[in-house]
Every structure is written in structure tokens, then in C-alpha cells.
Motif scaffolding. Structure first.
Motif, PDB file in Angstrom:
ATOM      1  N   THR A  18       0.835  -1.206   0.000  1.00  0.00           N
ATOM      2  CA  THR A  18       0.000   0.000   0.000  1.00  0.00           C
ATOM      3  C   THR A  18       0.868   1.254   0.000  1.00  0.00           C
ATOM      4  O   THR A  18       0.560   2.231  -0.689  1.00  0.00           O
ATOM      5  N   ARG A  19       1.945   1.231   0.755  1.00  0.00           N
ATOM      6  CA  ARG A  19       2.859   2.378   0.779  1.00  0.00           C
ATOM      7  C   ARG A  19       3.426   2.634  -0.616  1.00  0.00           C
ATOM      8  O   ARG A  19       3.507   3.790  -1.054  1.00  0.00           O
ATOM      9  N   THR A  20       3.802   1.574  -1.304  1.00  0.00           N
ATOM     10  CA  THR A  20       4.319   1.724  -2.661  1.00  0.00           C
ATOM     11  C   THR A  20       3.250   2.297  -3.580  1.00  0.00           C
ATOM     12  O   THR A  20       3.540   3.153  -4.428  1.00  0.00           O
ATOM     13  N   ARG A  21       2.016   1.835  -3.420  1.00  0.00           N
ATOM     14  CA  ARG A  21       0.919   2.353  -4.253  1.00  0.00           C
ATOM     15  C   ARG A  21       0.697   3.838  -4.022  1.00  0.00           C
ATOM     16  O   ARG A  21       0.444   4.595  -4.961  1.00  0.00           O
ATOM     17  N   ARG A  39      -2.716  17.685  -4.020  1.00  0.00           N
ATOM     18  CA  ARG A  39      -3.490  17.532  -2.783  1.00  0.00           C
ATOM     19  C   ARG A  39      -3.544  16.056  -2.399  1.00  0.00           C
ATOM     20  O   ARG A  39      -3.517  15.179  -3.263  1.00  0.00           O
ATOM     21  N   LEU A  40      -3.669  15.819  -1.112  1.00  0.00           N
ATOM     22  CA  LEU A  40      -3.755  14.438  -0.652  1.00  0.00           C
ATOM     23  C   LEU A  40      -4.982  13.735  -1.213  1.00  0.00           C
ATOM     24  O   LEU A  40      -4.951  12.525  -1.461  1.00  0.00           O
ATOM     25  N   ILE A  54      -3.709   7.752   4.166  1.00  0.00           N
ATOM     26  CA  ILE A  54      -2.326   8.103   3.824  1.00  0.00           C
ATOM     27  C   ILE A  54      -1.515   8.420   5.075  1.00  0.00           C
ATOM     28  O   ILE A  54      -0.315   8.124   5.143  1.00  0.00           O
ATOM     29  N   TYR A  55      -2.172   8.994   6.090  1.00  0.00           N
ATOM     30  CA  TYR A  55      -1.449   9.376   7.304  1.00  0.00           C
ATOM     31  C   TYR A  55      -0.957   8.168   8.095  1.00  0.00           C
ATOM     32  O   TYR A  55      -0.129   8.328   9.002  1.00  0.00           O
TER      33      TYR A  55
END
Length: 216
Positions: A18-21, A39-40, A54-55
Motif C-alpha cells: 500500500t505504501r508503494t501504491r 493535494r492528498l 495516507i497518514y
């Protein structure tokens, strides 16, 4: 399609995937919308996640963008070094510069959203987010400096050029293509071949016969 970060191994966790995505999505958005416009919520949409998720992986928007910017220039440097290492040992210095021109443009325009994001936003990112990026930029610059120095030592750079300034002009032109190039204006192959002719003609000494003809 632009290359993403390497696909995770089967042993990687869902969190790592997920971090890579998220990073891939951030690179794509940043390469198009720029630092101020990223923007996020846009990144979350691209990653097919909810923005608050994301956080869990990045403390802030700035931390996420800093990672993309670092990966962009780091990957560009690695790609260039690998291309140079693959050349035969007796490759002429000017031919090595031509390989560097191709490496830079292909990675920037065709292979990596990360490189494009890093190049296009280098002047927009606040200074406190550029520490790692600057170190990689300096390492990338050293590779080019070595290429120019070797070419000058072999008499393959015209004597009326200052190699460091010539290098800055070449890299400036290569970087700027990210701002205006589009496939409708020609393929990446066409862009590379034109850039190689342009750079080689600009750097190479004028043949003696041509100099004599011009004086007349």
C-alpha cells in the motif's frame, strides 16, 4: 506506461504494498499538477484509497512529497550509472555523453513519473524538504562533470567552452523538455536523436577545414 517502483516481493506485507501504491500515485499527481497543486485527496483518488489512510504511512503531505522527490533523482542517477557501466571500457568520451543524454531523456519522459516529478518541481519545493534530494543531485552532477572532464581531456570539447557552464546548459535543456514535450510532437526516440545531435554539435570542436572556410 511510466514505470513504477519495483513490484513488491511475495514476502512483502500488505502495508508495504500500500505504501508503494501511495508513492506511485503521488509521483504521478506531482509530475502533472506540481507541488502547489498536489493535494492528498488527488493522491488518494489515484491510489484508490481514502485520504485519511495516507497518514498511516506518511506523517504529512510534505513527508510524502519529499520521498517522491528523493526517489526521483536517486532513480535517475542509478539509471544513468547503470547505462554507463554497461558500455564497453573503450567507449569514447563523447559517446558516453550521448549515452547520458539518452538515459536522462528516456527516464524523464518515458520511464518514470518520479524523475519527471523531481525535475519539474525541484525549484518549487521548500528548502527543508530538499536535504536528501540535494545530495542525490550533487551525485548526479558529479557523474556528468566526470563525463565532461574526460571529453575535454580527449579534445572532444571545443576549446572556447567552459565545461562546467556547458554542462549546466545541457542539463538545463534536457530538464526543460519535461515541461513542453508531448508524444504528439514526436516519439521519445525522435526526441533522443535530436537532442544527441544538438548536444554533440554544440560541444564538439569545429573541424579545421570548416574553420578555414569561415575565415575566408
Amino acid at each position: 506506461m511510466p514505470a513504477k517502483l519495483p513490484a513488491p516481493e511475495s514476502s512483502d506485507t500488505k502495508a508495504q504494498r500500500t505504501r508503494t501504491r501511495i508513492l506511485n500515485a503521488a509521483a504521478q499527481v506531482l509530475s502533472v499538477k506540481g507541488y502547489a497543486g498536489t493535494r492528498l485527496t488527488d493522491i488518494a483518488d489515484q491510489a484508490e484509497l481514502r485520504a485519511p489512510a495516507i497518514y498511516y504511512y506518511f506523517k504529512s503531505r510534505e513527508d510524502l512529497i519529499e520521498e517522491v522527490m528523493f526517489c526521483g533523482i536517486s532513480d535517475l542517477r542509478t539509471y544513468l550509472q547503470d547505462a554507463l557501466d554497461a558500455l564497453p571500457p573503450d567507449t569514447a568520451p563523447m559517446d558516453r555523453i550521448m549515452t547520458a543524454v539518452e538515459s536522462h531523456l528516456r527516464h524523464e519522459l518515458e520511464l518514470s513519473d518520479y524523475a519527471r516529478a523531481s525535475i519539474r518541481n525541484s525549484g518549487q519545493i521548500p528548502g527543508h524538504l530538499k536535504t536528501r534530494q540535494k545530495k542525490e543531485e550533487a551525485a548526479y552532477d558529479r557523474i556528468w562533470r566526470g563525463l565532461m572532464k574526460d571529453a575535454a581531456a580527449e579534445g572532444q570539447i571545443r576549446a572556447d567552452l567552459n565545461p562546467p557552464l556547458a554542462q549546466a546548459l545541457v542539463l538545463g535543456a534536457l530538464n526543460w523538455t519535461a515541461e513542453w514535450w508531448h508524444p504528439r510532437r514526436g516519439s521519445v526516440e525522435t526526441m533522443v536523436s535530436n537532442a544527441q545531435v544538438f548536444v554533440k554539435h554544440s560541444l564538439s570542436p569545429v573541424p579545421k577545414k570548416q574553420r578555414t572556410t569561415r575565415r575566408r
